[in-house]
Design an enzyme around this catalytic site. Structure first.
Site, PDB file in Angstrom:
ATOM      1  N   GLY A 188       0.842  -1.212   0.000  1.00  0.00           N
ATOM      2  CA  GLY A 188       0.000   0.000   0.000  1.00  0.00           C
ATOM      3  C   GLY A 188       0.864   1.244   0.000  1.00  0.00           C
ATOM      4  O   GLY A 188       2.037   1.186  -0.372  1.00  0.00           O
ATOM      5  N   ASN A 189       0.301   2.369   0.377  1.00  0.00           N
ATOM      6  CA  ASN A 189       1.081   3.605   0.486  1.00  0.00           C
ATOM      7  C   ASN A 189       0.451   4.499   1.557  1.00  0.00           C
ATOM      8  O   ASN A 189      -0.541   4.131   2.173  1.00  0.00           O
ATOM      9  CB  ASN A 189       1.182   4.314  -0.872  1.00  0.00           C
TER      10      ASN A 189
END
Ligand code: PMT
Length: 402
Positions: free
Chosen positions: A208-209
């Site tokens: 993810g981020n």
């Protein structure tokens, strides 16, 4: 002009309360009807008689009139107003607004008001910077309160820094511009992507981020406020929406976001892509939790669909497609390349090299870059104000397309 607008002016107990007299005059001069609501402490800083004379209305402080027993309904005051402007806003009242501590007429009115609320905080610079104050400010901002930032300068304490209440004329300008821009997107439909995407590795891990969704949600809120019907496709985030004009479509992965964006895009005339989409995903998702075995673990990644490029290919004349570029280097050249590849009408460039810009935080610093190389640079601002700049540009370009 604020002709016939009903403004409830809330005044709390700080030295900047003297400026509220000028703010009241400014509202009246611009044609507004004004009623004043003060906290008990505010009366020590500025006299109700002055405010009643200038507003031609009684000034409210208590829940009832002590002599006649007449009840002052906070509900009626909130319903009467087209806008509630609290200036100055002290740290004390800000905390009460954040935590619904309804021990005076001003806070109870705030809690029951349905109109837009504007606040102009004013306090000493160290108080303003204190994490508790900043956290409360963030809470009320996330609930849709319009925060008119204090300015820098000499403070009552003798110190100099950020904490001075914005000038009355500037506050009146902001309120006036809010009303003049109301509903200029009525009849339009918009798609917004927001937040991160999660690409599952196994049932408990993902790629993810750090995107929080704040930028995309602020854009959706501004589009809806100005009358557009908004489809907000968001990756996993803790944010919520409470606006009948925003349909929130939660997704997890880039492929889910792509499917929803493809479905909705033909029905909209505006699309703003603020999501931080993972470019790659694991080639396989393990069905059970991957166990710790060797010293190394290889995960093979495959390319995700490029949602923006796919919408860019399908874009019809009359549709506006706006992208974001989050860069760490070579910003302008990379942004220009994305405009070309994805067929954007303009791109909003934010760089992680700029302090206060990008992921997670409440502020952003952006530049708009256009296909012909034209560029507009903006100062560091709270994300709702960045959203306003983006939507202003959208409105301008829609008018040109007509
Ligand atoms: O959510 P916040 O915490 O408020 O943070 C906001 C933000 C930093 C995420 C936002 O301001 C931002 O910059 N969003 C875009 C981030 C990004 O992924 O940029 P990019 O340069 O990789 O992508 C360019 C454009 O293509 C973007 O509009 C992106 O949404 C889109 N894209 C990218 C990859 C992909 N597979 N599909 C896409 O649609």
């Amino acid at each position: 002009m604020l002709k016939d607008k009903k403004i409830l002016l809330g005044i709390t107990g700080g030295i900047a309360a003297y400026k509220s007299v000028y703010l009241l005059r400014e509202f009246v001069k611009r044609g507004a009807q004004v009623k004043v609501l003060m906290t008990p402490m505010a009366r020590d800083f500025v006299g109700p008689l002055t405010l009643a004379s200038l507003s031609h209305n009684p000034v409210f402080t208590d829940f009832f009139d002590h002599e006649t027993g007449q009840w002052h309904s906070h509900v009626d005051l909130g319903l009467w107003a087209d806008a509630f402007v609290i200036a100055p806003l002290t740290a004390n009242t800000m905390a009460k607004m954040a935590y619904a501590q309804a021990d005076n007429l001003l806070v109870t009115t705030y809690l029951s008001a349905r109109c837009p609320v504007f606040v102009a905080p004013a306090m000493d610079l160290d108080m303003y910077c204190h994490p508790a104050v900043q956290q409360n400010l963030q809470i009320i901002r996330q609930r849709g309160v319009h925060v008119i930032e204090p300015t820098e300068g000499e403070l009552a304490s003798g110190l100099s820094g950020k904490g001075r209440m914005a000038e009355p004329q500037d506050i009146a300008d902001i309120v006036e511009s809010f009303f003049s821009k109301q509903k200029d997107l009525a009849g339009h439909k918009a798609l917004v992507t927001a937040g991160p995407t999660y690409e599952m590795i196994d049932p408990v891990r993902f790629i993810g981020n750090f995107s929080s969704g704040k930028m995309g949600f602020a854009i959706a809120q501004e589009l809806a406020r100005r009358g557009a019907k908004v489809y907000l496709i968001s990756g996993p985030t803790s944010l919520t929406v409470n606006d009948p004009n925003i349909e929130l479509i939660p997704v997890i992965s880039a492929r889910e976001m792509h499917a929803q964006a493809d479905r909705i895009f033909p029905a909209v005339d505006i699309a703003v892509l603020a999501a931080a989409v993972a470019d790659y995903r694991p080639a396989e998702q393990a069905q059970t939790k991957i166990k710790k075995t060797g010293d190394e673990l290889m995960i093979r990644l495959v390319k995700n669909p490029d949602i923006a490029a796919s919408l860019g290919q399908k874009k019809r004349p009359g549709q506006l497609l706006i992208g974001f570029a989050l860069e760490t280097d070579n910003e302008t050249a990379n942004a220009m390349e994305k405009i070309r590849k994805k067929n954007f009408d303009f791109i909003v460039l934010n760089s992680l090299r700029d302090k206060g810009a990008g992921f997670g935080i409440d502020t952003n610093k952006v530049s708009f870059i256009f296909p012909d190389g034209e560029r507009k640079d903006f100062a560091l601002k709270p994300k709702p104000e960045v959203a306003r700049d983006i939507v202003d540009q959208v409105v301008l370009m829609l008018k040109k397309k007509k």
